[in-house]
Design an enzyme around this catalytic site. Structure first.
Site, mmCIF file in Angstrom:
data_model
loop_
_atom_site.group_PDB
_atom_site.id
_atom_site.type_symbol
_atom_site.label_atom_id
_atom_site.label_comp_id
_atom_site.label_asym_id
_atom_site.label_seq_id
_atom_site.Cartn_x
_atom_site.Cartn_y
_atom_site.Cartn_z
ATOM 1 N N GLY A 12 0.843 -1.230 -0.227
ATOM 2 C CA GLY A 12 -0.022 -0.081 -0.150
ATOM 3 C C GLY A 12 0.974 1.206 0.039
ATOM 4 N N VAL A 63 -2.399 -7.889 -1.936
ATOM 5 C CA VAL A 63 -2.374 -8.487 -0.541
ATOM 6 C C VAL A 63 -3.494 -9.572 -0.358
ATOM 7 C CG1 VAL A 63 -0.959 -6.323 0.369
ATOM 8 C CG2 VAL A 63 -3.344 -6.426 0.631
ATOM 9 N N ASN A 89 1.329 -2.463 5.468
ATOM 10 C CA ASN A 89 0.718 -1.103 5.329
ATOM 11 C C ASN A 89 -0.743 -1.134 4.727
ATOM 12 O OD1 ASN A 89 0.320 2.084 5.790
ATOM 13 N ND2 ASN A 89 0.181 1.649 3.645
ATOM 14 N N SER A 141 -4.372 0.904 13.723
ATOM 15 C CA SER A 141 -5.057 2.076 13.645
ATOM 16 C C SER A 141 -5.528 2.154 15.334
ATOM 17 C CB SER A 141 -6.273 2.276 12.924
ATOM 18 O OG SER A 141 -7.082 2.971 13.100
ATOM 19 N N TYR A 155 -13.933 -2.378 9.809
ATOM 20 C CA TYR A 155 -12.408 -1.766 9.659
ATOM 21 C C TYR A 155 -12.150 -2.004 11.084
ATOM 22 C CZ TYR A 155 -8.628 1.786 9.602
ATOM 23 O OH TYR A 155 -7.390 2.364 9.834
ATOM 24 N N ALA A 157 -12.877 -3.958 13.510
ATOM 25 C CA ALA A 157 -12.244 -5.488 13.833
ATOM 26 C C ALA A 157 -11.164 -5.857 13.214
ATOM 27 C CB ALA A 157 -13.704 -6.374 12.998
#
Length: 254
Positions: A12, A63, A89, A141, A155, A157
């Site tokens: 990423g 990925v 990432n 995050s 997201y 999770a």
């Protein structure tokens, strides 16, 4: 921190935080592999790095596709003589409410963010084992591990899943002197954050004690520290980089 003679894979890496991570490692002397699903966007990021006088090359991989990652890592190892550092990432954060969320919505985010970290590490592992003190840095995050945000349950999770994965991976890979750590960014100014709109940006800035949104290089330098020789005794840990956003109990505390 000096990464001369070290090769770094950044998934990423063509935009946002990943581009910032790639740029920092390049500034610090590394040979950087900028990896993206789209070869052209990876090449654009590499051109910018090279214009600044640093070393980087573009590589294509998805990925969520183990075979494409294995092909990419073989190409990187051939180009750079090995792989010393993985910055896993790549991630997505589409906004979908619980009542509207489909199985496909959930799987897309978990497959990209959580499974993508697993596949990226597995693809790099043969080369990391050959490196002197391999390093893995995950981009998690604050959302999920520390905070929540409406519309990002999938997201959150996925980002929590990354940390559970990190701890066990750190234990398994310690025998190879490979460390596995994670950065937890808060609100960092990227193309994706700009798409959230001015109201979101203003409200989030008010919630940050340092009174500014993060810069992608704030995350890049944290990732570089965790990948450095100086951080060789740190594994299975997280560093939150959020300008203090998760510190106060309420907005009147600062």
């Amino acid at each position: 921190m000096n990464f001369e003679g070290k090769s770094v894979v950044v998934t990423g890496g063509s935009k946002g935080i990943g581009k910032g991570i790639a740029s920092v490692f390049a500034k610090l002397g590394a040979d950087v592999a900028v990896v993206a699903r789209n070869q052209d966007t990876a090449a654009s990021a590499v051109s910018e790095i090279k214009r600044n006088g640093y070393r980087a090359e573009a590589f294509q991989a998805d990925v969520t596709d183990r075979s494409s990652l294995e092909r990419m890592t073989a190409q990187v190892a051939e180009a750079y003589g090995g792989i010393d550092i993985l910055c896993a990432n790549a991630g997505i954060f589409p906004n979908v409410g619980l009542e509207e969320m489909t199985t496909e919505d959930w799987d897309l985010v978990l497959n990209t963010n959580a499974k993508g970290a697993l596949f990226s590490l597995q693809a790099c592992l043969p080369y990391l084992k050959e490196a002197k003190g391999g390093r893995v840095v995950l981009t998690s995050s604050i959302t999920g591990p520390i905070t929540g945000y409406s519309g990002w349950s999938h997201y959150g999770a996925s980002k929590s899943a990354q940390l559970g994965f990190m701890k066990s991976a750190a234990l398994e890979l310690a025998k190879y002197q490979i460390t596995v750590n994670a950065v937890l960014p808060g609100n960092v100014m990227t193309e994706g954050l700009q798409d959230m709109g001015e109201t979101y940006l203003e409200n989030m800035t008010k919630a940050i004690p340092l009174a500014r949104l993060g810069d992608v290089e704030d995350i890049g330098y944290t990732a570089a520290f965790l990948a450095s020789q100086q951080a060789g005794y740190i594994t299975g840990q997280t560093i939150t980089v959020d300008g203090g956003q998760t510190v106060p109990e309420d907005l009147d505390s600062f």
